[in-house]
Design an enzyme around this catalytic site. Structure first.
Site, PDB file in Angstrom:
ATOM      1  CE  LYS A   1       2.424   2.111   4.398  1.00 19.05           C
ATOM      2  NZ  LYS A   1       1.803   1.099   3.370  1.00 19.05           N
TER       3      LYS A   1
ATOM      4  CE  LYS B   1      -5.238  -1.684   1.683  1.00 16.94           C
ATOM      5  NZ  LYS B   1      -3.880  -2.458   1.814  1.00 16.94           N
TER       6      LYS B   1
ATOM      7  CB  THR C   1      -0.831   0.125   1.242  1.00 18.57           C
ATOM      8  OG1 THR C   1      -1.613  -1.242   1.139  1.00 18.57           O
ATOM      9  CG2 THR C   1      -1.938   1.240   1.249  1.00 18.57           C
TER      10      THR C   1
END
Length: 287
Positions: free
Chosen positions: A238, A170, A95
């Site tokens: 993150k 995502k 990701t």
């Protein structure tokens, strides 16, 4: 197929086991070599660098921690793009930033590679059970070539468009999870404060309109004091920061996601608990 895999942490290791079980030849690299030992014992071959993986395999997957790690794997010394990649498939499942996915696509295409960004959702259980959701962007022909391979470790595979589209999907996924994780956490905190039976609350809430993946997969872990990572809190933070940075570039405000990021920042940056699973968020209230 001759498959290369770079990054054999919680997710990558489980995906590799499914690839081996499906009968593929496998070459692996991880910065900590010991995290590949179980795979080598089952027939995988260790390589000394990402470049060495590319030299052996025709399809190369990567799933590492942070965008800076992706950059190192692709553009660093002995990185993927320092090898001959013509006619090879390069798939990053980390990701990461949509803009980085677009950069990898552009540079890979110049060298004749077929490039996809394909982040996944489903956590450690999805990786182990081969039921991941895979969100793909990039070369459509490459996607069509690899759909069956994706299904060796994923249950739901979708193509969303040009390079970066998988990463943007995502981000949408992580925005949704931000809401379910904070909702589950505050629900348990509230229920405990008023003296309810928490197991009964989980069973009841999970059977009604508030049912969701976070509740069913992480609620019972919290009650058992199990904070092992199906997905690291530091990696989720993150992801939220990437989503918010990307939204800011589009002049889009996401206030609920901003609050979730603030909470996870307290857990990760202030309390130093980034190696807990995302369910560790409850430690902002419970010891």
């Amino acid at each position: 197929m001759k498959v290369g895999f770079i990054g054999t942490g919680v997710m990558g290791n489980a995906i590799c086991l499914n690839l081996l079980q499906a009968g593929h030849e496998l070459w692996v690299y991880n910065r900590t070599k010991s995290k590949t030992d179980n795979l080598v014992a089952k027939g995988a071959t260790w390589c000394e660098s990402p470049k060495a993986v590319v030299e052996q395999a025709e399809v190369i997957f990567s799933i590492v921690g942070f965008p800076k790690d992706v950059e190192q794997v692709y553009f660093g010394e002995n990185g993927i793009l320092t090898a001959t990649v013509k006619d090879k498939y390069l798939i990053d499942m980390t990701t990461s930033k949509p803009a980085l996915a677009q950069r990898i696509f552009t540079e890979g295409e110049k060298l004749g590679a077929k490039v996809l960004d394909a982040p996944v959702s489903g956590g450690d259980l999805g990786a182990k059970n081969g039921t991941l959701t895979i969100m793909v962007g990039g070369d459509k022909a490459a996607y069509d070539d690899l759909v069956d391979l994706f299904k060796d470790f994923g249950k739901s595979v979708h193509y969303f468009g040009p390079a970066g589209s998988g990463q943007n999907t995502k981000m949408a996924n992580q925005i949704m999870i931000a809401g379910t994780m904070t909702g589950m956490t505050e629900m348990l905190v509230y229920a405990k404060k008023v003296g309810l039976d928490l197991n009964a609350v989980l069973e009841t809430v999970g059977a009604g309109s508030a049912a969701n993946w976070s509740l069913s997969n992480y609620g019972t872990r919290v009650l058992k004091g199990d904070y092992t990572p199906g997905f690291f809190s530091k990696h989720f933070l993150k992801d939220l920061r990437i989503a918010l940075d990307t939204a800011k570039e589009m002049k889009l405000e996401l206030p609920a996601t901003e609050k979730a990021a603030e909470l996870y920042a307290k857990l990760v940056d202030e309390k130093g608990l980034g190696d807990l699973g995302t369910q560790g968020l409850i430690k902002l209230w419970w010891n």
